[in-house]
Design a protein around this motif. Structure first.
Motif, mmCIF file in Angstrom:
data_model
loop_
_atom_site.group_PDB
_atom_site.id
_atom_site.type_symbol
_atom_site.label_atom_id
_atom_site.label_comp_id
_atom_site.label_asym_id
_atom_site.label_seq_id
_atom_site.Cartn_x
_atom_site.Cartn_y
_atom_site.Cartn_z
ATOM 1 N N ASP A 1 -11.924 -4.021 3.086
ATOM 2 C CA ASP A 1 -13.056 -4.707 2.721
ATOM 3 C C ASP A 1 -12.848 -6.338 3.356
ATOM 4 O OD1 ASP A 1 -14.766 -6.395 1.402
ATOM 5 O OD2 ASP A 1 -14.891 -5.384 -0.375
ATOM 6 N N THR B 1 -8.078 6.191 -0.979
ATOM 7 C CA THR B 1 -9.185 6.216 0.015
ATOM 8 C C THR B 1 -8.713 7.323 0.859
ATOM 9 O OG1 THR B 1 -9.576 3.939 -0.271
ATOM 10 C CG2 THR B 1 -10.569 5.271 1.756
ATOM 11 N N TRP C 1 -4.471 6.651 1.971
ATOM 12 C CA TRP C 1 -3.998 5.286 1.333
ATOM 13 C C TRP C 1 -4.542 4.860 0.203
ATOM 14 C CZ3 TRP C 1 -0.146 2.485 4.037
ATOM 15 C CH2 TRP C 1 0.462 3.249 5.280
ATOM 16 N N ASN C 2 -3.869 4.091 -0.526
ATOM 17 C CA ASN C 2 -4.332 3.477 -1.707
ATOM 18 C C ASN C 2 -4.385 1.889 -1.422
ATOM 19 O OD1 ASN C 2 -1.741 2.018 -1.861
ATOM 20 N ND2 ASN C 2 -1.216 2.987 -3.922
ATOM 21 N N ASP C 3 -4.719 1.269 -2.156
ATOM 22 C CA ASP C 3 -4.841 -0.182 -1.896
ATOM 23 C C ASP C 3 -4.337 -1.294 -2.747
ATOM 24 O OD1 ASP C 3 -7.293 -0.519 0.167
ATOM 25 O OD2 ASP C 3 -8.029 0.961 -1.656
ATOM 26 N N SER C 4 -3.845 -2.435 -2.343
ATOM 27 C CA SER C 4 -2.942 -3.369 -3.024
ATOM 28 C C SER C 4 -3.667 -3.853 -4.421
ATOM 29 C CB SER C 4 -2.634 -4.458 -2.183
ATOM 30 O OG SER C 4 -3.566 -5.309 -1.693
ATOM 31 N N GLY D 1 -11.306 -2.883 -1.407
ATOM 32 C CA GLY D 1 -10.216 -2.386 -0.755
ATOM 33 C C GLY D 1 -9.644 -3.198 0.197
ATOM 34 N N ASP D 2 -8.267 -2.975 0.659
ATOM 35 C CA ASP D 2 -7.388 -3.646 1.540
ATOM 36 C C ASP D 2 -8.166 -4.097 2.997
ATOM 37 O OD1 ASP D 2 -5.782 -4.441 -0.221
ATOM 38 O OD2 ASP D 2 -4.354 -2.650 0.546
ATOM 39 N N SER E 1 -4.686 0.328 7.800
ATOM 40 C CA SER E 1 -3.936 0.536 6.917
ATOM 41 C C SER E 1 -2.621 0.192 7.020
ATOM 42 C CB SER E 1 -3.962 1.936 6.181
ATOM 43 O OG SER E 1 -5.286 2.262 5.769
ATOM 44 N N ASN F 1 -0.385 -3.094 5.933
ATOM 45 C CA ASN F 1 0.940 -3.174 5.060
ATOM 46 C C ASN F 1 2.090 -3.868 5.655
ATOM 47 O OD1 ASN F 1 1.313 -1.914 2.465
ATOM 48 N ND2 ASN F 1 2.410 -0.005 3.564
ATOM 49 N N LYS G 1 0.667 -1.219 -0.004
ATOM 50 C CA LYS G 1 -0.232 -0.093 0.036
ATOM 51 C C LYS G 1 0.756 1.249 0.125
ATOM 52 C CE LYS G 1 -3.297 -0.034 2.954
ATOM 53 N NZ LYS G 1 -4.631 -0.082 2.114
#
Length: 421
Positions: free
Chosen positions: A175, A101, A92-95, A172-173, A112, A116, A11
């Motif tokens: 979820d 987000t 943060w972004n997601d993998s 998303g991570d 998050s 990571n 992430k």
């Protein structure tokens, strides 16, 4: 060994300066903000490189979490939420999915960065596993790293998801479906190490069959957890779970066949070995599908690994032996359906996530330091004072440049053909 495992990207996050308004410039409060900045930056500096040690990562993440815990809960009160929980904005972004987000929620930040950190442990396990020569201590480190990753993810699942202010992004991570997939992946991969060791030590075929059955079911659960998500985005990762599930079912039926032959149940043994052969072919076909499916993450090639290729000759030799002996000695009828695979109490739950708890709040968070903070947001006038470069730095989320893991593959003359055994 690096292409035995599938790994998704780390992430990425925007810079967090921890600019919180104060009623008074308390020295302890100012030190908290400085330490938050430094400890977060240190964690993010370490994570892209899987060559660091487990202790380095553990020390860094625990230091940051002890400090950031003061943004979650009030000092001296483990039940009451901190007034600063929503004081800052985190990005943060997601993998897997695209996009960033943005949340004003310290729980989102903690969840998050814990996810990571789990991803780092997963990547570190691969790095150790690709060594040309691997010791028993190395094998234990692979196993431990995967269990640590599972423990971090389970902490997010059991403790943090329910505390989020807003629903996580679909896919998303954070979820729940994605979290479940990662949890089962780590646990199943740790059990792969246990299974390879059991094969190497020539344990009872029934025990090995049970271990393989449970491993297959974990990968199946991981795949099923992604079933309601967009296959165009998650299909690549899901295919990896599918091929691993088929492969370990093939192992389970092969060792079940050996066990049944030892019990003079030759007809049942033949049927189990036929099923094993069919599942091995299905796993190979799924490996081709996995390679063709586009998606984020590394390109595993398990069908080229010795642990994969060695199975079919074993199945064929044992099946030929069974058919020969059945023709000369047993004359058993081969059943239409294979004997059901059995779970063993000794193997069920044998590999479990290593429990993780967030560390106690840093002693810097005294009642006086906490009282010095003002939970209100920065005003527009205060924000306007920032330069364009400063604003960009605080909002831009750049993809993490990860240190690559070498793609080593050496044939080993051991029983499992697996370097981590």
């Amino acid at each position: 060994m690096s292409y035995w495992f599938h790994r998704n990207p780390l992430k990425a996050t925007a810079l967090q300066k921890f600019e919180i308004k104060m009623f008074s410039h308390d020295p302890e409060a100012l030190k908290i903000l400085g330490d938050l900045r430094q400890s977060r930056a240190r964690v993010l500096e370490l994570l892209p490189d899987p060559n660091h040690t487990n202790d380095q990562i553990s020390t860094a993440i625990r230091l940051y979490l002890a400090l950031v815990r003061g943004l979650l809960l009030q000092p001296q009160d483990v039940a009451a939420a901190s007034k600063l929980k929503n004081a800052l904005t985190y990005r943060w972004n997601d993998s897997i999915i695209e996009g960033v987000t943005v949340r004003e929620d310290a729980v989102f930040e903690v969840a998050s960065i814990v996810m990571n950190t789990a991803f780092w442990y997963m990547k570190h396990a691969v790095l150790v596993a690709v060594k040309p020569e691997i010791s028993m201590e190395d094998a234990k480190e692979v196993h431990t790293s995967l269990r640590k990753a599972a423990g971090l993810i389970k902490f997010v699942q059991d403790t943090l998801l329910a505390q989020l202010d807003e629903k996580p992004a679909d896919g998303g991570d954070l979820d729940g479906r994605v979290v479940t997939a990662y949890l089962n992946q780590c646990t199943a991969e740790a059990q792969e190490v246990t299974l390879a060791r059991a094969i190497e030590l020539k344990h009872n075929p029934k025990l090995i069959s049970s271990l393989a059955t449970e491993t297959s079911r974990m990968f199946t659960t991981a795949a099923e957890s992604l079933s309601t998500l967009d296959n165009k985005i998650f299909g690549h990762w899901k295919s990896y779970f599918g091929l691993k599930a088929k492969f370990y079912s093939a192992y389970a039926y092969n060792y079940q066949g050996e066990a049944l032959l030892a019990e003079d149940k030759c007809g049942d043994a033949i049927r189990s070995l036929q099923e094993s052969k069919k599942l091995h072919l299905a796993a190979k076909e799924l490996a081709v599908e996995y390679a063709k499916t586009k998606g984020r993450g590394t390109q595993a090639k398990p069908e080229k690994h010795q642990f994969f290729t060695r199975l079919l000759p074993i199945i064929n030799r044992t099946l030929e032996k069974c058919e020969r002996e059945n023709g000369f000695i047993y004359h058993h009828k081969v059943p239409y359906d294979p004997v059901d695979l059995e779970m063993n109490e000794k193997t069920h739950g044998l590999v479990s996530p290593e429990p993780f708890e967030i560390p106690p709040v840093s002693p810097l968070w005294t009642p006086m330091a906490y009282a010095a903070f003002d939970e209100s947001k920065l005003t527009k006038e205060e924000t306007k004072k920032k330069t364009k470069e400063e604003k960009k730095e605080e909002t831009e989320v750049k993809q993490v440049k990860e240190v690559p893991i070498p793609d080593n593959e050496i044939k080993h003359d051991n029983e499992s053909g697996c370097v981590i055994s």
